[in-house]
Design an enzyme around this catalytic site. Structure first.
Site, PDB file in Angstrom:
ATOM      1  N   GLY A  64      -6.499   0.772 -14.861  1.00  0.00           N
ATOM      2  CA  GLY A  64      -6.046   0.362 -13.520  1.00  0.00           C
ATOM      3  C   GLY A  64      -7.191   0.251 -12.547  1.00  0.00           C
ATOM      4  O   GLY A  64      -8.206   0.931 -12.682  1.00  0.00           O
ATOM      5  N   PRO A  83     -12.472 -11.023 -13.276  1.00  0.00           N
ATOM      6  CA  PRO A  83     -13.466 -10.386 -12.418  1.00  0.00           C
ATOM      7  C   PRO A  83     -13.269 -10.697 -10.939  1.00  0.00           C
ATOM      8  O   PRO A  83     -13.630  -9.910 -10.088  1.00  0.00           O
ATOM      9  CB  PRO A  83     -14.798 -10.938 -12.917  1.00  0.00           C
ATOM     10  CG  PRO A  83     -14.531 -11.843 -14.038  1.00  0.00           C
ATOM     11  CD  PRO A  83     -13.057 -11.901 -14.302  1.00  0.00           C
ATOM     12  N   THR A 120      -2.147  -8.642  -5.388  1.00  0.00           N
ATOM     13  CA  THR A 120      -3.274  -8.251  -6.235  1.00  0.00           C
ATOM     14  C   THR A 120      -3.709  -9.356  -7.185  1.00  0.00           C
ATOM     15  O   THR A 120      -4.777  -9.258  -7.782  1.00  0.00           O
ATOM     16  CB  THR A 120      -2.888  -7.018  -7.061  1.00  0.00           C
ATOM     17  OG1 THR A 120      -1.634  -7.282  -7.695  1.00  0.00           O
ATOM     18  CG2 THR A 120      -2.746  -5.804  -6.184  1.00  0.00           C
ATOM     19  N   GLU A 175      -6.258   1.537  -7.028  1.00  0.00           N
ATOM     20  CA  GLU A 175      -6.481   2.691  -6.152  1.00  0.00           C
ATOM     21  C   GLU A 175      -7.849   3.329  -6.338  1.00  0.00           C
ATOM     22  O   GLU A 175      -8.425   3.878  -5.406  1.00  0.00           O
ATOM     23  CB  GLU A 175      -5.408   3.770  -6.396  1.00  0.00           C
ATOM     24  CG  GLU A 175      -4.154   3.231  -7.023  1.00  0.00           C
ATOM     25  CD  GLU A 175      -2.894   3.438  -6.222  1.00  0.00           C
ATOM     26  OE1 GLU A 175      -2.926   4.067  -5.174  1.00  0.00           O
ATOM     27  OE2 GLU A 175      -1.846   2.952  -6.678  1.00  0.00           O
ATOM     28  N   PHE A 220       0.806  -1.223   0.000  1.00  0.00           N
ATOM     29  CA  PHE A 220       0.000   0.000   0.000  1.00  0.00           C
ATOM     30  C   PHE A 220       0.838   1.272   0.000  1.00  0.00           C
ATOM     31  O   PHE A 220       0.363   2.329   0.387  1.00  0.00           O
ATOM     32  CB  PHE A 220      -0.978   0.009   1.184  1.00  0.00           C
ATOM     33  CG  PHE A 220      -1.725  -1.283   1.359  1.00  0.00           C
ATOM     34  CD1 PHE A 220      -2.603  -1.722   0.376  1.00  0.00           C
ATOM     35  CD2 PHE A 220      -1.528  -2.079   2.471  1.00  0.00           C
ATOM     36  CE1 PHE A 220      -3.282  -2.919   0.515  1.00  0.00           C
ATOM     37  CE2 PHE A 220      -2.207  -3.285   2.615  1.00  0.00           C
ATOM     38  CZ  PHE A 220      -3.083  -3.707   1.631  1.00  0.00           C
TER      39      PHE A 220
END
Lengths: 331, 763
Positions: B726, B656, B467, B729, B239
């Site tokens: 992206g 997804p 991720t 964030e 992060f």
């Protein structure tokens, strides 16, 4: 390495004998608080006496209808106990709002009673704390004190007692049974924890060589209609900003019985005797609830960041009593 | 049958769920030594004396470094200037203390327990000075903000404000935030006999960037930086907090060189608050001017955050204001106030996170002034083109995000009157906000190898920061090769693999994906070329360029899919163990990118050169709309988020399942930001009050409701051949504002300082 001796006791007599000869010793129950404090360098016992094998794990009904709870009953077991859930729902609820499931599985009743404040400055060995180091001063006063006490504070300490369970115990007139080589004695829960005054390092009425063996709850028909309400900064796993343990009995619109205690407001679980006095015999209305809360919180003192807790405590009292009036106790 | 777009489960899911994934701290080392940090307990002053003799004599202790005996270390080049560091001042070089938590000693012992104990034996006397605490002092402009000048001006915002029919002028505040990944940072440094250095890092920062950082810190010439290997296979969250070179990364390598043994440093939770940056507190003044129809004529967004003598990272709050709405006159400014609290850094949704809280709250206040629906206000100011750079968007599905989100949420049921909606005693509030994030494409290289058994290995030096890169990149390669994703292994996190930039600023999928695809297509074409020249191949004589992959590792003639060859057969007949190709991607000549201003060597100059002639064709952003329902207890001021709908335009969705995971995580960050997250600082001592997870509250499961995530899933063909933007964030952005707006709708109370709790809502 910072070393300490480890002993394990199989019966109460051995345990209290051991601590009577080891002035720097501490009893180890679930370890959820003591071990933390040792790691942070706040507690440094010379000897740790493991008491988890003592036969103090029962929850028994007493002949008079009360309940005796062994000091080593785990918090999660007590919360789920049928007797407790049926007769003292506020206690079961209080336990379940405390800590996390994992901690409740470890934490004991005796340890919960004896847990120490979570004031950040008490934990931070580089900060000034009269409780940790008498005479050092108090960084919480004038520091980050949003979660600190508003009742019964002194200029030496504004820490709170963090327990939820004890708030319910205070409302229920619980009695703590303690034992040492000198014998047994019984201490009412409301007298067990001490306000800081000029000696914030002295936190309880327990002598250094005494072991908590049980907590007894007297019978209380009133308690069957009771609730515990906790206000905190997130939905779970946080200490109380304010909490309320309450039981209410109303006949013909008049309060005929009430028990009220507050958490998160003082160095001890705060039995709200003044509010109870105002309420008893008064009409069971929101106005009475508010008057009672005002009376209890009249001596409250806010600090730089926790002024809001005074109003919050009043509102929590009113909201909990109102809920008892309109919805009854918790299932 | 293509794999991209399908919810392939994580390839490392079983490893992680069973605890068998080997994180950095789990790696066994022979002869390993253990280090701990001793940190300053004052925020400002000098070390009057430091006595480590007792520590040095303690059992198992091998080395104690203090400013008195530590090797001289260079100042590090700042990330903003092409380096790898946020804190440029190295540790243990002088007697100055610049913030509480600065390292004052580094202790190495045979065991971690021995090192910890020895650290407690070090006696430090300080000459204390009063620290600078809070954003109260003199403000000054930073040199750069994310590579841009600190001040931005379009039109004349002050004059337009004076002329506006309706104005809103408000100040918003956000507190210090910490990254708090579940895995503490870990560094294990070991030198080999030839002078080579291997560092195992729990590193988000990209192994290649860290290699250059180690070279700089340790005085190794860049041309010899190849002797440094950095490995980072699994990361338990970053992060932004594991993104750069900090003293904690460097000291183990310094000590390991002195000792001739590997040194491991694993931070404690408390040390994580002072050893890897933080998100600065911000004070943001917003002034909006609009006409009676709600058309914005002016926005002034002035942001102040924490400055430091040790490095500079202005939280880029106003940058979202510069691009988000069609407004002719906009001023954005960034200022710093020096404090003795260390250097701030990127934290998930840097800038846009706290910036959107201010902007999107102010818009809600403007909507209230105008008696206009907050969503309608945003639609009236919809930017059809990028107003900051005056050029088209590469893609912008924001209008659809608004309408889809409003539909799913039931926004039309909102009674505009604050305090008008209830569920029993609970007050109910609806709030919304816009999300936008400037995710980046960074230069990335990948190598794809087809092996004799028909399986493939993809190598790229990026890091899977949790991720799902291992999974998603196997899917991308599988589709390009025409094999199943299970036949592809993606290997990452090692400087021995082709160069990749750190997977920061939501850049992972959009940077790595095209490189992997290009390399996979190239190696497939190589196999096809082998086949068409092979008389025994069914493809013999065909045009290699037209040979198609038909799945299962088969290549077929374009004119006759029944005539096909396989990777296995082609390689076997050719007598090859494998074939491989390496391709690069990511120099984005046709897209504007602020990235060139902040990318470190060697990327920055490359990007600057590459983008200059072409800049100005398109702007690319991720967009979204956040809708939130809250319930507020009117007695106690307790706020619970009861529903969230997030609709996002992130281009094509590669997977997804992993994309939704990012969105749910990001929204949860927004809930934390709105309602509980805050690092508190003692107002006089300048020390963090409660650097632990008991004092810094993160959302629990009980705080997070069911979250409805929807992606438009529209490829953006201008961004890259995969059409992917992206997602990391974007879902954070706007959530805190949407919650604050919903709280206002529920209660009539506007809270402009985060987090929002009973203290803010009572009275």
């Amino acid at each position: 390495m910072r070393t300490f001796a480890y002993l394990s006791a199989d019966d109460v007599a051995t345990a209290v004998q051991a601590i009577s000869t080891e002035p720097g010793a501490k009893f180890l129950g679930g370890g959820t608080n003591l071990v933390d404090l040792m790691r942070e360098g706040v507690e440094h016992p010379d000897t740790v006496i493991d008491i988890t094998r003592l036969p103090l794990t029962g929850v028994e009904e007493l002949p008079d209808g009360g309940v005796r709870i062994g000091a080593l009953v785990r918090n999660s077991d007590l919360a789920g106990d049928r007797l407790i859930r049926g007769r003292y729902p506020m206690l079961s609820q209080a336990l379940l709002t405390g800590a996390s499931a994992q901690l409740r599985n470890m934490a004991t009743v005796g340890g919960n009673v004896l847990q120490r404040t979570r004031c950040a400055y008490f934990y931070d060995g580089t900060a000034a704390c009269n409780k940790r180091e008498p005479g050092a001063g108090c960084d919480a006063i004038g520091g980050f004190n949003r979660n600190h006490a508003i009742l019964g504070t002194s200029e030496d300490c504004i820490a709170t007692h963090p327990s939820d369970m004890c708030v319910a115990l205070a409302a229920l007139d619980a009695v703590v049974e303690v034992e040492s080589v000198r014998g047994k004695r019984r201490i009412p829960l409301v007298d067990f924890h001490l306000l800081p005054g000029g000696t914030p390092q002295v936190e309880t009425a327990l002598e250094a060589d005494e072991l908590i063996t049980a907590v007894e709850l007297p019978p209380s028909p009133l308690a069957a209609t009771s609730r515990y309400r906790k206000v905190r900064d997130r939905a779970s796993y946080a200490f109380a900003l304010v909490s309320v343990a309450a039981a209410l009995e109303v006949a013909d619109g008049t309060v005929t019985g009430v028990r009220l205690a507050l958490g998160g407001v003082a160095a001890k679980p705060w039995r709200a005797y003044e509010a109870e006095r105002v309420l008893l015999g008064a009409p069971a209305t929101e106005e009475s609830f508010r008057l009672a809360a005002e009376a209890e919180l009249a001596p409250a003192v806010g600090r730089s960041q926790n002024e809001f807790k005074i109003e919050l405590a009043k509102r929590a009292v009113v909201a909990t009593l109102r809920q008892l009036l309109t919805e009854g106790g918790a299932a | 049958m293509t794999s991209v777009g399908t919810p392939v489960p994580r390839v490392d899911g079983l490893l992680k769920a069973t605890g068998t994934a080997r994180y950095t701290a789990d790696i066994p080392f022979e002869d390993l030594t253990h280090a701990v940090l001793l940190q300053a307990t004052i925020a400002r002053g000098r070390i009057a004396s430091i006595d480590a003799s007792a520590a040095e004599a303690a059992p198992g202790v091998l080395l104690v470094l203090t400013h008195l005996n530590a090797p001289r270390l260079p100042r590090m080049r700042a990330f903003a200037k092409g380096g790898s560091a946020q804190q440029t001042v190295p540790a243990l070089q002088d007697d100055r203390v610049r913030f509480a938590g600065e390292t004052v000693a580094f202790v190495v012992a045979e065991s971690q327990e021995q090192a910890r104990y020895a650290a407690m034996l070090i006696s430090v006397e300080y000459d204390e000075e009063p620290p600078a605490v809070g954003l109260h002092g003199d403000a000054y402009p930073p040199a750069k903000v994310n590579g841009q000048p600190p001040d931005y001006r379009r039109g004349d915002a002050e004059r337009a404000l004076a002329d506006a029919a309706v104005t809103v002028e408000r100040t918003y505040r956000t507190p210090v935030h910490h990254h708090n990944p579940i895995e503490p940072p870990v560094t294990i440094a070991s030198w080999d006999d030839d002078g080579g250095l291997t560092v195992h890092e729990a590193a988000q920062g990209g192994v290649h960037m860290m290699r250059l950082g180690f070279a700089e810190a340790l005085g190794i010439p860049r041309r010899k930086a190849g002797s440094i290997r950095v490995v980072s296979k699994f990361l338990g969250g970053g992060f932004g907090g594991k993104g750069f070179m900090w003293p904690r990364n460097i000291l183990p390598a310094v000590a390991a060189r002195l000792l001739g043994r590997p040194v491991k440093l694993e931070l404690t939770r408390a040390q994580m608050y002072t050893s890897g940056g933080y998100r600065s507190e911000t004070v943001q003044r917003l002034r909006l001017g609009a006409d009676r129809d709600g058309r914005l004529g002016s926005i002034v967004h002035e942001s102040t955050s924490t400055g430091s003598d040790m490095g500079e990272f202005p939280e880029p709050c106003a940058q979202i204001t510069q691009m988000l709405y069609a407004c002719p006159n906009v001023t954005g400014t960034h200022r710093l106030v020096r404090q003795n609290v260390g250097v701030p850094t990127f934290t998930r949704a840097p800038g846009e996170g706290p910036g959107s809280f201010a902007l999107e709250s102010a818009l809600d206040e403007l909507a209230g002034e105008l008696s206009l629906d907050p969503l309608e206000l945003r639609l009236r100011n919809y930017a059809e083109t990028d107003p900051e750079h005056d050029r088209p968007w590469s893609s912008k599905g924001l209008r659809e995000c608004y309408s889809e989100g409003a539909e799913r949420f039931g926004w039309s049921a909102r009674n505009p009157e604050p305090g008008s909606m209830r569920d029993g005693r609970w007050l109910v509030g609806y709030g919304m906000a816009t999300a936008a994030y400037s995710s980046h494409t960074w230069p990335t290289f990948a190598r794809v190898r087809i092996r004799a058994d028909g399986t493939a290995v993809v190598r790229c030096a990026t890091t899977d920061i949790g991720t799902g890169t291992y999974t998603v990149m196997a899917q991308v390669a599988a589709d390009a090769l025409g094999v199943r994703p299970g036949d592809v292994t993606f290997e990452a996190g090692d400087t021995r693999y082709p160069f990749a930039f750190p997977p920061v600023s939501s850049s992972g999928a959009r940077s790595i994906g095209p490189a992997v695809r290009a390399a996979a297509l190239a190696v497939r074409t190589r196999v096809a070329r082998l086949a068409v020249k092979d008389r025994e191949s069914p493809l013999f004589g065909a045009d290699a360029a037209t040979v198609r992959a038909i799945g299962g590792g088969r290549l077929a003639r374009a004119d006759d899919p029944e005539r096909y060859d396989t990777f296995v057969d082609v390689l076997e007949r050719a007598g090859l163990g494998h074939v491989e190709e390496r391709k690069g991607y990511g120099v984005m000549p046709f897209l504007h990118s602020t990235a060139s201003g902040i990318a470190p060597w060697p990327v920055g100059p490359l990007l600057r050169v590459a983008t200059r002639p072409f800049a100005g064709r398109y702007s690319t952003y991720d967009f979204g709309a956040q809708f939130v329902e809250v319930r507020v207890d009117p007695d106690l001021g307790v706020v619970r988020v009861s529903r969230v709908v997030g609709v996002y335009d992130i281009g094509r969705v590669l997977n997804p399942r992993t994309a939704r995971n990012q969105a749910v995580g990001g929204i949860t960050w927004g809930i934390g930001m709105a309602l509980m997250e805050r690092t508190t600082t003692h107002p006089r001592l300048g020390k963090y009050t409660s650097p632990n997870l008991s004092g810094y509250l993160l959302p629990t499961n009980a705080d997070v409701p069911d979250i409805d995530v929807h992606f438009l899933d529209r490829p953006d063909p201008l961004v890259n051949p995969l059409g992917v933007k992206g997602v990391g964030e974007l879902p954070v952005v706007g959530v805190a504002a949407a919650i604050a707006n919903a709280v206002h709708h529920a209660t009539g109370k506007r809270v402009r300082s985060l987090p929002i709790g009973p203290a803010e809502l009572l009275g």
